[in-house]
Design a protein around this motif. Structure first.
Motif, short mmCIF file in Angstrom:
data_model
loop_
_atom_site.label_atom_id
_atom_site.label_comp_id
_atom_site.label_asym_id
_atom_site.label_seq_id
_atom_site.Cartn_x
_atom_site.Cartn_y
_atom_site.Cartn_z
N GLY A 289 0.90 -1.12 -0.05
CA GLY A 289 -0.03 0.02 -0.02
C GLY A 289 0.79 1.32 -0.08
O GLY A 289 0.32 2.47 -0.17
N HIS A 290 2.05 1.24 0.34
CA HIS A 290 3.13 2.35 0.50
C HIS A 290 4.28 2.08 -0.14
O HIS A 290 5.43 1.67 0.75
N PRO A 291 4.53 1.94 -1.34
CA PRO A 291 5.71 1.29 -1.74
C PRO A 291 7.00 2.31 -1.55
O PRO A 291 8.05 1.86 -1.76
N ASP A 292 6.87 3.59 -1.03
CA ASP A 292 8.01 4.31 -0.78
C ASP A 292 8.40 4.08 0.66
O ASP A 292 9.25 4.73 1.29
N SER A 293 7.85 2.97 1.39
CA SER A 293 8.11 2.69 2.87
C SER A 293 9.61 2.20 2.98
O SER A 293 10.06 1.75 1.95
N PRO A 294 10.29 2.27 4.15
CA PRO A 294 11.53 1.67 4.23
C PRO A 294 11.23 0.20 4.29
O PRO A 294 10.00 -0.45 4.14
N PRO A 295 12.37 -0.70 3.82
CA PRO A 295 12.37 -2.31 3.58
C PRO A 295 12.12 -2.98 4.75
O PRO A 295 13.08 -3.43 5.37
N PHE A 296 11.03 -2.98 5.45
CA PHE A 296 10.82 -3.76 6.40
C PHE A 296 10.89 -5.28 6.19
O PHE A 296 10.27 -5.66 5.32
N GLY A 297 11.50 -6.02 7.31
CA GLY A 297 11.52 -7.50 6.92
C GLY A 297 10.25 -8.04 7.62
O GLY A 297 9.67 -7.66 8.36
N GLU A 298 10.10 -9.35 7.13
CA GLU A 298 9.00 -10.19 7.59
C GLU A 298 8.99 -10.57 9.21
O GLU A 298 8.06 -10.79 9.84
N THR A 299 10.24 -10.41 9.92
CA THR A 299 10.41 -10.63 11.27
C THR A 299 9.73 -9.78 12.05
O THR A 299 9.31 -9.90 13.42
N LEU A 300 9.29 -8.62 11.65
CA LEU A 300 8.64 -7.40 12.19
C LEU A 300 7.45 -7.84 12.48
O LEU A 300 6.86 -7.45 13.62
N LEU A 301 6.56 -8.92 11.61
CA LEU A 301 5.08 -9.27 11.88
C LEU A 301 5.14 -9.90 13.29
O LEU A 301 4.05 -10.09 13.95
N GLY A 302 6.28 -10.74 13.83
CA GLY A 302 6.17 -11.41 14.77
C GLY A 302 6.69 -10.96 16.15
O GLY A 302 6.85 -11.61 16.85
N ASP A 303 7.21 -9.71 15.90
CA ASP A 303 7.93 -9.11 16.91
C ASP A 303 6.99 -8.49 17.94
O ASP A 303 6.11 -7.46 17.54
N PRO A 304 6.69 -8.70 19.14
CA PRO A 304 5.57 -8.15 20.03
C PRO A 304 5.96 -6.72 20.34
O PRO A 304 5.02 -6.12 20.96
N THR A 305 7.09 -6.08 20.22
CA THR A 305 7.39 -4.75 20.34
C THR A 305 6.81 -3.77 19.36
O THR A 305 6.78 -2.46 19.34
#
Length: 209
Positions: A117-133
């Motif tokens: 939805g936001h192609p100009d976003s920083p390149p977040f990795g998939e592990t962020l999805l499971g990070d509780p923080t």
């Protein structure tokens, strides 16, 4: 110095560390500094100072200072011009110490949906999805990220209309009651955050070589 600045700088450093690790780049916190010896993802610094006494040699000795390197000078205490750096951005640390919790929650989104939805976003990795923080939140085309480092909650990657800033801070307060909400902004976004009740804590600079 306002202790909230130290909280804001440390939260930002741990957020940068979390994002970098999600794409396989490992930084570390050392006295007065978070730094990565390997080049960090676009839009993320190679170092974040955590103490105004941290010097230029401390920073330059901890990173790859070749062209493209960037440093978040949390206290405007560095002079990196002699090493080939120039000031890219001057911004202001901000905080809300007692924001009002929102009643209407934002939607949580996954990394793929966020990036799609936001192609100009920083390149977040998939592990962020499971990070509780970490929470990636959206409402229509508006979005922002929340990060809880245990002492403060950071709001970043904020893309909202000015009138939605109270809802951003309110969502942080709803999810993390009683915890300071911190971040940094500049320009029109800073003005909107201050209008939404943010306290201006002090200046920072981002240096780029």
């Amino acid at each position: 110095m306002d202790p909230l600045i130290l909280l804001a700088a440390r939260e930002n450093a741990t957020w940068c560390d979390t994002v970098c690790r999600s794409v396989g780049v490992e930084g570390s916190i050392r006295p007065g500094l978070w730094a990565s010896a390997a080049r960090t993802p676009p839009l993320y610094p190679d170092a974040v100072t955590l103490d105004p006494a941290t010097g230029e040699l401390d920073v330059l000795g901890a990173i790859d200072s070749s062209p493209g390197a960037s440093v978040k000078d949390s206290f405007c205490s560095l002079d990196l011009q002699g090493a080939g750096f120039a000031v890219l951005v001057e911004a202001t640390w901000i905080a809300w110490t007692a924001p009002r919790a929102a009643r209407e929650p934002w939607d949580e989104v996954g990394v793929e949906d966020w990036v799609a939805g936001h192609p100009d976003s920083p390149p977040f990795g998939e592990t962020l999805l499971g990070d509780p923080t970490v929470r990636l939140l959206s409402r229509g085309s508006a979005r922002f990220a929340l990060h809880d480092d245990g002492s403060a909650v950071g709001v970043s990657n904020v893309v909202v209309d000015d009138d939605l800033w109270p809802a951003v801070v309110g969502e942080a307060a709803r999810r993390h009651p009683g915890v300071p909400v911190v971040g940094y902004e500049h320009g029109e976004a800073l003005a909107a955050a201050l209008h939404a009740g943010a306290q201006a804590l002090g200046p920072l600079r981002i240096w780029l070589r």
